[in-house]
Design a protein around this motif. Structure first.
Motif, PDB file in Angstrom:
ATOM      1  N   SER A   1       0.821  -1.220   0.000  1.00  0.00           N
ATOM      2  CA  SER A   1       0.000   0.000   0.000  1.00  0.00           C
ATOM      3  C   SER A   1       0.853   1.268   0.000  1.00  0.00           C
ATOM      4  N   GLU A   2       2.130   1.147   0.360  1.00  0.00           N
ATOM      5  CA  GLU A   2       3.005   2.319   0.385  1.00  0.00           C
ATOM      6  C   GLU A   2       3.703   2.561  -0.957  1.00  0.00           C
ATOM      7  N   ALA A   3       3.436   1.706  -1.936  1.00  0.00           N
ATOM      8  CA  ALA A   3       4.075   1.880  -3.241  1.00  0.00           C
ATOM      9  C   ALA A   3       3.657   3.190  -3.900  1.00  0.00           C
ATOM     10  N   ARG A   4       2.501   3.704  -3.512  1.00  0.00           N
ATOM     11  CA  ARG A   4       2.028   4.972  -4.090  1.00  0.00           C
ATOM     12  C   ARG A   4       2.938   6.144  -3.718  1.00  0.00           C
ATOM     13  N   GLN A   5       3.807   5.948  -2.734  1.00  0.00           N
ATOM     14  CA  GLN A   5       4.705   7.022  -2.311  1.00  0.00           C
ATOM     15  C   GLN A   5       6.022   7.037  -3.088  1.00  0.00           C
ATOM     16  N   ILE A   6       6.193   6.093  -4.005  1.00  0.00           N
ATOM     17  CA  ILE A   6       7.428   6.010  -4.789  1.00  0.00           C
ATOM     18  C   ILE A   6       7.306   6.900  -6.022  1.00  0.00           C
ATOM     19  N   GLU A   7       8.314   7.718  -6.277  1.00  0.00           N
ATOM     20  CA  GLU A   7       8.354   8.547  -7.477  1.00  0.00           C
ATOM     21  C   GLU A   7       9.333   7.940  -8.476  1.00  0.00           C
TER      22      GLU A   7
END
Length: 324
Positions: free
Chosen positions: A122-128
């Motif tokens: 769920s934290e993959a959305r924070q990867i740029e």
């Protein structure tokens, strides 16, 4: 060619049921299903679509860049991937969540019932992706695999805005996505990867015809199970590639990921689409013969022997130049 693969990183818990799921289903009681299957075995394996694809690419020497999120329990898995030629430096480590987990049961007909715990995914959305690109000196292709849905949308939009070619490969996540979300992931993709069922589902949910989709993507790549793969491009004849004969059908888990690994490695090498698809089908055959998604061994001599038998001397000569 620098290829980043985004998507899930997970541990697979794989079980086998000696019967058939369909024999346990009562037609007029499907609205209230409550079943438990006594399984014969349990295998705990490394998995996740992005990690599986990267492992296969690493085995072929393509040096993929893994992009995803995992938990603090990822250390051993990271070391495994590092040893097998995967760049894991862009994996985000959660401070609070465990690495994702896939639990799957396969019956005697190779039908599957699976559940997926997202966890750190769920934290993959924070990867740029821009940060990844800057670290490696630019990206030539980003494959956007099954992941946290918001991460998939963000990665797709970032690729569009930065002009990075991308592949849409939503696989397991297609079931929870609506037409608008799927249209957003497909539009302008350089490559669209699906199996036959997913291909029909994409058309059904988006309301697009096959031709509508071809006009919106560069290449539509549809895996056909035992019948291989079909590659379509707008205005051109389809390319079809058959699968090599397998020694045994042991476990279908990860077969699609292996095809993508071989195909993407072919792209990285600069071979033709047909040759890349042959490479993908060969790697997929190795996986179906093995329990687990990263447990197969890639012996160069044996690989080339089987590849030559399936696709001929000319194809083998071209591919052998890239296998170390």
């Amino acid at each position: 060619m620098r290829i980043a693969v985004t998507g899930s990183i997970a541990t697979d818990h794989l079980m086998t049921f000696p019967g058939r799921f369909t024999d346990q289903l009562v037609a007029d009681q499907l609205h209230t299903v409550s079943l438990s299957f006594l399984v014969d075995g349990l295998e705990i394996r490394r998995g996740g679509v992005a990690a599986n694809i990267c492992f296969g690419m690493g085995q072929l020497g393509a040096r993929p860049i893994l992009v995803g999120a995992a938990g603090a329990d990822f250390d051993e898995y990271r070391a495994w991937l590092d040893r097998h030629g995967v760049d894991t430096s862009s994996v985000r480590i959660s401070e609070v969540l465990h690495t994702a987990r896939f639990v799957c049961t396969t019956d005697a007909d190779h039908n599957q019932i699976g559940s997926f715990y997202a966890g750190a995914m769920s934290e993959a959305r924070q990867i740029e992706l821009q940060t990844v690109a800057q670290r490696v000196g630019g990206l030539d292709l980003v494959v956007i695999g099954a992941d946290d849905p918001e991460a998939m949308m963000r990665h797709t939009e970032e690729c569009r805005s930065r002009g990075i070619p991308f592949g849409a490969d939503f696989s397991q996540q297609i079931a929870r996505m609506d037409g608008e979300e799927i249209r957003g992931l497909v539009q302008d993709a350089t490559y669209l990867f699906t199996n036959e069922y997913e291909a029909e589902l994409v058309e059904s949910k988006t309301g697009w015809t096959s031709q509508d989709i071809l006009s919106r993507v560069g290449h539509r790549i549809t895996t056909l199970g035992k019948n291989g793969v079909r590659i379509e491009r707008d205005g051109e004849e389809p390319i079809t590639v058959s699968c090599p004969q397998e020694d045994a059908k042991v476990d279908p888990t990860g077969v699609g990921d292996a095809f993508r690994a071989g195909f993407l490695s072919g792209l990285a090498w600069g071979v033709s689409l047909e040759r890349a698809a042959q490479l993908g089908c060969m790697l997929a055959t190795l996986v179906i013969e093995t329990v687990g998604t990263q447990e197969y061994e890639l012996s160069r001599a044996r690989f080339m022997e089987r590849f030559t038998k399936a696709y001929g001397d000319e194809a083998a000569t071209e591919v052998s130049a890239f296998l170390k």
